[in-house]
Design an enzyme around this catalytic site. Structure first.
Site, PDB file in Angstrom:
ATOM      1  N   GLY A   5     -69.406  -1.629   6.791  1.00 33.74           N
ATOM      2  CA  GLY A   5     -69.029  -1.081   8.081  1.00 33.74           C
ATOM      3  C   GLY A   5     -68.243  -2.100   8.885  1.00 33.74           C
ATOM      4  O   GLY A   5     -67.895  -3.181   8.385  1.00 33.74           O
ATOM      5  N   GLY A   6     -67.976  -1.753  10.126  1.00 30.45           N
ATOM      6  CA  GLY A   6     -67.219  -2.664  10.970  1.00 30.45           C
ATOM      7  C   GLY A   6     -67.979  -3.936  11.292  1.00 30.45           C
ATOM      8  O   GLY A   6     -67.372  -4.980  11.552  1.00 30.45           O
ATOM      9  N   PHE A   7     -69.306  -3.879  11.261  1.00 32.51           N
ATOM     10  CA  PHE A   7     -70.116  -5.020  11.686  1.00 32.51           C
ATOM     11  C   PHE A   7     -71.153  -5.443  10.655  1.00 32.51           C
ATOM     12  O   PHE A   7     -71.918  -6.360  10.902  1.00 32.51           O
ATOM     13  CB  PHE A   7     -70.831  -4.677  13.005  1.00 32.51           C
ATOM     14  CG  PHE A   7     -69.889  -4.288  14.114  1.00 32.51           C
ATOM     15  CD1 PHE A   7     -69.321  -5.243  14.928  1.00 32.51           C
ATOM     16  CD2 PHE A   7     -69.566  -2.952  14.314  1.00 32.51           C
ATOM     17  CE1 PHE A   7     -68.446  -4.885  15.933  1.00 32.51           C
ATOM     18  CE2 PHE A   7     -68.690  -2.584  15.334  1.00 32.51           C
ATOM     19  CZ  PHE A   7     -68.122  -3.552  16.136  1.00 32.51           C
ATOM     20  N   SER A   8     -71.193  -4.765   9.507  1.00 37.13           N
ATOM     21  CA  SER A   8     -72.280  -5.059   8.569  1.00 37.13           C
ATOM     22  C   SER A   8     -71.904  -4.729   7.132  1.00 37.13           C
ATOM     23  O   SER A   8     -70.932  -4.019   6.865  1.00 37.13           O
ATOM     24  CB  SER A   8     -73.528  -4.266   8.964  1.00 37.13           C
ATOM     25  OG  SER A   8     -73.257  -2.873   8.913  1.00 37.13           O
ATOM     26  N   ASP A  54     -72.822   7.319  18.059  1.00 41.13           N
ATOM     27  CA  ASP A  54     -71.936   7.346  16.882  1.00 41.13           C
ATOM     28  C   ASP A  54     -72.462   8.339  15.856  1.00 41.13           C
ATOM     29  O   ASP A  54     -72.473   8.063  14.656  1.00 41.13           O
ATOM     30  CB  ASP A  54     -71.788   5.951  16.272  1.00 41.13           C
ATOM     31  CG  ASP A  54     -70.565   5.858  15.344  1.00 41.13           C
ATOM     32  OD1 ASP A  54     -69.628   6.672  15.509  1.00 41.13           O
ATOM     33  OD2 ASP A  54     -70.552   4.982  14.456  1.00 41.13           O
ATOM     34  N   LYS A  77     -79.348  -4.151   4.933  1.00 41.18           N
ATOM     35  CA  LYS A  77     -78.227  -4.253   5.878  1.00 41.18           C
ATOM     36  C   LYS A  77     -78.104  -5.694   6.343  1.00 41.18           C
ATOM     37  O   LYS A  77     -79.062  -6.277   6.827  1.00 41.18           O
ATOM     38  CB  LYS A  77     -78.460  -3.322   7.069  1.00 41.18           C
ATOM     39  CG  LYS A  77     -77.315  -3.295   8.077  1.00 41.18           C
ATOM     40  CD  LYS A  77     -77.550  -2.201   9.116  1.00 41.18           C
ATOM     41  CE  LYS A  77     -76.390  -2.091  10.086  1.00 41.18           C
ATOM     42  NZ  LYS A  77     -76.581  -0.973  11.034  1.00 41.18           N
TER      43      LYS A  77
END
Length: 318
Positions: free
Chosen positions: A37-40, A164, A57
């Protein structure tokens, strides 16, 4: 040594060097990469003793703020104890993030592994053969998603919003029950905007953390003086229901063509295929949730009630 011998050694070496991660005394072996993802990053891991599989994660934190956001996600997951919202099995924070001296930390979250993947994965498979879900099945799945949303909106002392919601953030259990995942964007639902600075800050946060095609209109152009509440999720829920029927949310084609999603969303026009296999009642439920003015949009209780009425109506026809 012959080539076969070297091949065996290299294979054994590969097996022996599989990455392992220790989390609070439990060793997890990394088996595969699932998603980014964008952060993970999310990996498939296995408990070295029980052989049970989980999703791991990993969030790289570059600052204390990043760490706080990650820990906030864990706090929310643990607060919302509901079968339709993901639960954290375990977690650990390693290292110390400090933007000044350029150090990072890693937050590891052990989560349930859903081998059926996401609702989006399921829709992608169906889309290949235009295999539309029966309306009763759509509504059954949708009501499970609604129950997860309700658990967030009912949180104490303040309601929470996911911010989201999308088909990729809804996983499917072995019994095909929906589970809302990725609470990294979740936050206090009710935000009083007092001035341009507040509005700009929220708008930038939405651009960073809320997927554009599922984003509520009030988050595209935040007014200087207004109240934002949990009904941002209701708009996204309308997009999810639309996608469950037609494989994509209403604004995916706009995004794919490179046209302005913001203009399309703010126009408030939702188009349904002319050859839709679904009743007008189901389409009306989508429109009920996707009202442009958030103050005219229903709360989750009304959505559930309307969806349950549709289920009863379908059952009475059988």
């Amino acid at each position: 040594m012959n080539s076969l011998g070297w091949a065996i050694i290299f294979k054994m070496g590969c097996l022996c060097t599989k990455e392992s991660i220790n989390i609070n005394g439990t060793k997890y072996i990394v088996l595969d990469h699932i998603a980014q993802g964008g952060f993970s990053l999310i990996d498939l891991v296995e408990n070295s003793i029980t052989r049970k599989r989980y999703a791991l994660k990993r969030i790289t934190c570059y600052s204390i703020d990043d760490q706080n956001i990650g820990m906030r996600e864990i706090e929310i997951c643990r607060k919302i104890n509901h079968e339709n919202v993901v639960q954290v099995v375990d977690y650990v924070l390693k290292g110390s993030a400090d933007i000044v001296i350029n150090t990072t930390s890693q937050l590891y979250m052990v989560l349930p592994y859903y081998k059926n993947g996401s609702l989006q994965d399921h829709l992608n498979i169906r889309a290949r053969t235009k295999d539309f879900m029966p309306e009763a099945q759509v509504l059954q799945l949708f009501l499970g998603i609604c129950e997860g949303v309700k658990a967030l909106h009912d949180a104490k002392p303040e309601p929470l919003a996911h911010r989201d919601l999308k088909t990729a953030n809804i996983c499917l259990t072995d019994t095909f029950e929906p589970v809302i995942v990725d609470l990294g964007s979740a936050t206090e639902a009710r935000v009083q905007i007092c001035g341009q600075q507040d509005a700009q800050r929220l708008q930038e946060l939405a651009e960073e953390r809320c997927s554009i095609v599922y984003r509520a209109p009030e988050l595209f152009s935040v007014q200087s003086y207004c109240m934002i509440d949990e009904r941002t999720d209701i708009w996204s829920l309308g997009c999810v229901l639309y996608a469950m029927c037609f494989f994509k949310c209403p604004f995916d084609p706009i995004y794919e063509k490179g046209d302005s999603v913001a203009l399309a969303v703010l126009s408030g026009n939702i188009h349904f295929p002319e050859d839709s296999a679904y009743t007008h009642d189901l389409q009306d439920l989508v429109l009920f949730m996707m009202r442009l003015n958030p103050m005219e949009r229903p709360f989750i209780y009304s959505v559930i009630e309307k969806a349950q009425d549709l289920v009863s109506k379908l059952e009475s026809r059988v």
